[in-house]
Motif scaffolding. Structure first.
Motif, PDB file in Angstrom:
ATOM      1  N   ARG A 109     -45.215   2.562   3.270  1.00  0.00           N
ATOM      2  CA  ARG A 109     -45.463   3.854   3.906  1.00  0.00           C
ATOM      3  C   ARG A 109     -46.875   3.925   4.503  1.00  0.00           C
ATOM      4  O   ARG A 109     -47.133   4.730   5.392  1.00  0.00           O
ATOM      5  N   PRO A 113     -46.722   3.132   9.660  1.00  0.00           N
ATOM      6  CA  PRO A 113     -47.237   4.003  10.727  1.00  0.00           C
ATOM      7  C   PRO A 113     -48.424   3.413  11.469  1.00  0.00           C
ATOM      8  O   PRO A 113     -48.616   3.702  12.651  1.00  0.00           O
ATOM      9  N   SER A 116     -46.742   1.037  14.021  1.00  0.00           N
ATOM     10  CA  SER A 116     -46.037   1.742  15.093  1.00  0.00           C
ATOM     11  C   SER A 116     -47.019   2.463  16.023  1.00  0.00           C
ATOM     12  O   SER A 116     -46.819   2.488  17.244  1.00  0.00           O
ATOM     13  N   SER A 117     -48.077   3.019  15.460  1.00  0.00           N
ATOM     14  CA  SER A 117     -49.067   3.718  16.279  1.00  0.00           C
ATOM     15  C   SER A 117     -49.772   2.750  17.225  1.00  0.00           C
ATOM     16  O   SER A 117     -49.949   3.039  18.415  1.00  0.00           O
ATOM     17  N   LEU A 123     -41.198   5.448  14.867  1.00  0.00           N
ATOM     18  CA  LEU A 123     -40.943   5.034  13.494  1.00  0.00           C
ATOM     19  C   LEU A 123     -40.101   6.098  12.802  1.00  0.00           C
ATOM     20  O   LEU A 123     -40.497   7.260  12.749  1.00  0.00           O
ATOM     21  N   ALA A 125     -38.917   7.233   9.291  1.00  0.00           N
ATOM     22  CA  ALA A 125     -39.373   6.969   7.923  1.00  0.00           C
ATOM     23  C   ALA A 125     -38.357   7.391   6.876  1.00  0.00           C
ATOM     24  O   ALA A 125     -37.573   8.315   7.090  1.00  0.00           O
TER      25      ALA A 125
END
Length: 335
Positions: A109, A113, A116-117, A123, A125
């Motif tokens: 977790r 991100p 993906s950012s 994304l 989740a």
């Protein structure tokens, strides 16, 4: 999205130096998704300290993985969010997978991100299901609106990314042996600035008790437990049974159990050998998180409680009378 470049999985190495079980669950699903994409390649990213690969090799070979990309360095004895994410970003840019899947663990977790950012992609989740739709896109399903609805989400850009909860998918029933190719990668980690330094890691009582992902016995409490002291009784029972403690969302909302042990649609999904539901009525949001347990034992004062519909053994009675007697019995047998 007609050109398929494969599926990349993140193989998380735990503090105890084993591959997290969620990877093998994802591997099974990835092989299934691969078939729907014309048999595309399934690969894995492994970040580890040196001389550990042999401990993991058979696990990859038996899980249907075509290629494993390995980064080894002494610095990788502990997870570092900035170094790990940069390694993953570099690899994704190099091999350009169509899909990247990561376990929705604490580490996953944090990592997903960031990746993906940096890649300017979407994304989804905490997914509870994955599929390939008629347009050959990743269809990722997750709870939304506080668990009241399930939403299936599509990603417009590649890689299509998703994190998946542990225990949502089952690992392969039999070995899917592949002629796995192991590819060692190199990178100058000195060029990656890390702003975080881990000084120490201390397990709290909650950490010790909250091993839901791997627990074979889970004793879970709901509204009927009534108080936080009631959960101390569950903790005592869990210790005697070598199990761990879970909770329903109602118990969490009441403030008598921490969010970290919530089981259900908006919490964790579990598959223990034995699940003991104490004072849990059995709302569908809770049932979806534990219905695949091997054996379910339910204790509730309401004989019409929905939890009895999924239970292998049902006990109608007051947990505040039943559990103390069970605890005393277990204490005597352990002497």
């Amino acid at each position: 999205m007609s050109e398929h470049k494969g599926i990349l999985l993140y193989a998380e190495v735990t503090r105890d130096r084993y591959i997290h079980t969620v990877f093998f669950e994802l591997a099974n699903k990835a092989v299934e998704l691969s078939k729907k994409l014309g048999g595309c390649e399934v690969s894995a990213l492994l970040i580890t300290e040196p001389n550990q690969l042999e401990n993991y090799r058979d696990g990859f070979i038996n899980s249907g993985i075509d290629k494993v990309y390995i980064f080894e360095d002494e610095k990788f004895s502990r997870y570092d969010t900035e170094i790990y994410s940069q390694l993953a970003i570099n690899l994704v840019k190099e091999i350009q997978p169509e899909i990247m899947l990561i376990g929705a663990t604490n580490q996953g977790r944090d990592l997903a991100p960031r990746i993906s950012s940096a890649l300017h992609t979407g994304l989804t989740a905490d997914c509870t299901d994955l599929d390939i739709n008629e347009k050959l896109q990743l269809a990722a399903t997750r709870p939304t609106f506080g668990g009241q609805l399930m939403a299936t989400i599509l990603c417009k850009k590649m890689p299509q990314m998703a994190t998946v909860r542990p225990k949502v998918f089952k690992p392969m029933a039999e070995n899917a042996v592949r002629n796995t190719e192991f590819i060692k990668k190199t990178i100058d980690t000195s060029q990656i600035a890390s702003k975080v330094e881990l000084l120490d890691f201390v397990k709290t009582l909650e950490n010790e008790l909250n091993e839901l992902d791997s627990a074979e016995i889970i004793i879970s409490g709901g509204r009927g437990i009534g108080t936080s002291e009631g959960f101390e009784m569950l903790n005592e029972l869990a210790r005697l049974l070598n199990g761990t403690v879970g909770a329903s969302r109602v118990a969490v909302d009441m403030g008598i159990a921490p969010k970290s042990i919530q089981i259900g649609q908006t919490g964790k999904t579990v598959r223990p050998k034995i699940y003991i539901a104490c004072g849990i009525s059995g709302a569908i949001q809770h049932i979806v998180g534990m219905k695949d347990s091997d054996k379910i034992i339910a204790i509730n004062t309401d004989e019409n409680a929905p939890i009895f519909n999924v239970a292998d053994l049902g006990i109608v009675g007051d947990i505040n009378k039943i559990l103390p007697e069970l605890i005393e019995y277990l204490k005597k047998t352990k002497k």
